[in-house]
Motif scaffolding. Sequence first.
Motif, PDB file in Angstrom:
ATOM      1  N   LEU A  58      57.583  66.300  12.141  1.00  0.00           N
ATOM      2  CA  LEU A  58      56.774  67.402  11.598  1.00  0.00           C
ATOM      3  C   LEU A  58      56.873  68.403  12.628  1.00  0.00           C
ATOM      4  O   LEU A  58      56.845  69.581  12.269  1.00  0.00           O
ATOM      5  N   HIS A  59      56.980  68.136  13.770  1.00  0.00           N
ATOM      6  CA  HIS A  59      56.772  69.007  14.824  1.00  0.00           C
ATOM      7  C   HIS A  59      58.195  69.992  15.036  1.00  0.00           C
ATOM      8  O   HIS A  59      58.215  71.067  15.283  1.00  0.00           O
ATOM      9  N   GLN A  61      60.436  69.829  12.269  1.00  0.00           N
ATOM     10  CA  GLN A  61      60.983  70.474  11.171  1.00  0.00           C
ATOM     11  C   GLN A  61      59.733  71.354  10.387  1.00  0.00           C
ATOM     12  O   GLN A  61      60.141  72.060   9.403  1.00  0.00           O
ATOM     13  N   GLY A  62      58.616  71.082  10.735  1.00  0.00           N
ATOM     14  CA  GLY A  62      57.472  71.789  10.010  1.00  0.00           C
ATOM     15  C   GLY A  62      56.925  70.976   9.091  1.00  0.00           C
ATOM     16  O   GLY A  62      57.376  69.730   8.871  1.00  0.00           O
ATOM     17  N   ALA A  63      55.789  71.445   8.360  1.00  0.00           N
ATOM     18  CA  ALA A  63      54.971  70.720   7.549  1.00  0.00           C
ATOM     19  C   ALA A  63      55.813  70.237   6.321  1.00  0.00           C
ATOM     20  O   ALA A  63      56.679  71.129   5.613  1.00  0.00           O
ATOM     21  N   LEU A  64      55.536  69.169   5.633  1.00  0.00           N
ATOM     22  CA  LEU A  64      56.101  68.781   4.619  1.00  0.00           C
ATOM     23  C   LEU A  64      55.366  69.205   3.358  1.00  0.00           C
ATOM     24  O   LEU A  64      54.187  69.199   3.284  1.00  0.00           O
ATOM     25  N   ASP A 188      46.001  64.614   3.918  1.00  0.00           N
ATOM     26  CA  ASP A 188      45.329  64.567   5.078  1.00  0.00           C
ATOM     27  C   ASP A 188      46.072  63.926   6.294  1.00  0.00           C
ATOM     28  O   ASP A 188      45.832  64.560   7.584  1.00  0.00           O
ATOM     29  N   LEU A 189      46.618  62.520   6.166  1.00  0.00           N
ATOM     30  CA  LEU A 189      47.422  62.289   7.117  1.00  0.00           C
ATOM     31  C   LEU A 189      48.707  63.025   7.663  1.00  0.00           C
ATOM     32  O   LEU A 189      48.698  63.195   8.847  1.00  0.00           O
ATOM     33  N   ILE A 190      49.519  63.372   6.636  1.00  0.00           N
ATOM     34  CA  ILE A 190      50.602  64.532   7.198  1.00  0.00           C
ATOM     35  C   ILE A 190      49.987  65.656   7.791  1.00  0.00           C
ATOM     36  O   ILE A 190      50.587  66.026   8.694  1.00  0.00           O
ATOM     37  N   GLY A 191      49.034  66.215   6.974  1.00  0.00           N
ATOM     38  CA  GLY A 191      48.351  67.318   7.831  1.00  0.00           C
ATOM     39  C   GLY A 191      47.716  67.183   9.258  1.00  0.00           C
ATOM     40  O   GLY A 191      47.840  67.822  10.164  1.00  0.00           O
ATOM     41  N   GLY A 192      47.062  66.001   9.300  1.00  0.00           N
ATOM     42  CA  GLY A 192      46.578  65.662  10.626  1.00  0.00           C
ATOM     43  C   GLY A 192      47.694  65.773  11.577  1.00  0.00           C
ATOM     44  O   GLY A 192      47.704  66.216  12.634  1.00  0.00           O
ATOM     45  N   ALA A 195      49.200  69.051  12.372  1.00  0.00           N
ATOM     46  CA  ALA A 195      48.274  70.054  13.365  1.00  0.00           C
ATOM     47  C   ALA A 195      48.093  69.458  14.577  1.00  0.00           C
ATOM     48  O   ALA A 195      47.776  70.212  15.622  1.00  0.00           O
ATOM     49  N   ARG A 196      48.529  68.396  14.840  1.00  0.00           N
ATOM     50  CA  ARG A 196      48.297  67.685  16.307  1.00  0.00           C
ATOM     51  C   ARG A 196      49.256  68.499  17.283  1.00  0.00           C
ATOM     52  O   ARG A 196      50.289  68.433  16.999  1.00  0.00           O
TER      53      ARG A 196
END
Length: 294
Positions: A58-59, A61-64, A188-192, A195-196
């Motif tokens: 995610l860091h 490629q960005g948010a899914l 919530d899991l992926i968003g958390g 955002a980390r």
Amino acid sequence: MTQTLELLTHRTETLRSIRGIVRTMKTMAAINALPYEQAASGIEAYRATVLDGFHAFLHRQGALPIGPEPGAVPVMVAFGSDHGLCGNYNEVLAEKAVQVGADMRVICVGAQLEDALRGLGITPEAVLLPPATADGLGRLAGHLITRLDVMRRDSISGAIAVTLVFTQRGAHGLQAPTSQRLLPLDPDLIGGLAARPWVSRSLPQFSLPAQTLLAALVRGFLFTSMFRAAAEALVTENAARLARMQQAEQSVDERLEDLTAETRAARQDAITTELLDVIIGFEALKDRDKRKRR
């Protein structure tokens, strides 16, 4: 009186045999739970590695775009027991499954849970056997992923929404049925994770195509979730059986105390009756001797 004493003695011996069986089953439940408890703890390290992989992906490629897919087929995977003597373990879990969704396609793990689900009007599409040892947890998780993959390919939309239902340990030795959303991935899991902040001085890099890497991460996440749910189910099943065996042992002990008291009273009555017979016979002989002397 002799027959009563013999009957009480027979019942006492029978209860002692039952107590030995109950004690053996209690010991086996405690021993069987340990490997699954260790497996549940061990899979957490693997799960943490998978989540770290998601974090790096995610860091980079960005948010899914996580959300419900149109036309996704709802599927429930319920983990119950294959053996009895664990109280209402499966019935409570079946009620939880009805609350989650009675119209979902259901994959059931455990024959006892299948009976409980059918009793509430839910007919599982497939029934699998829980593993006999902790070594079989990985095979069960892999088999479930394969089945879900087949169901996804066979669906018209090419998508499924998966929910796990199992019994989970809680604080102070309590346990309760729970549900876990598996697919689509929890926002919530992926968003958390997205955002980390990335704390390492080295930026994450990967050589695989992004879709291939994401598919591998999702498969690893599914595997760890299935593995952990199956392990939790077997830990709580054995804990429930241990609690029932402890209750049974206490009931047998209380009944043994009552039978022991009854046996002692019956034995005392038998001894008293025999003494009275001896005394009465002795008095009768004394009276006969007196009549002869007269």
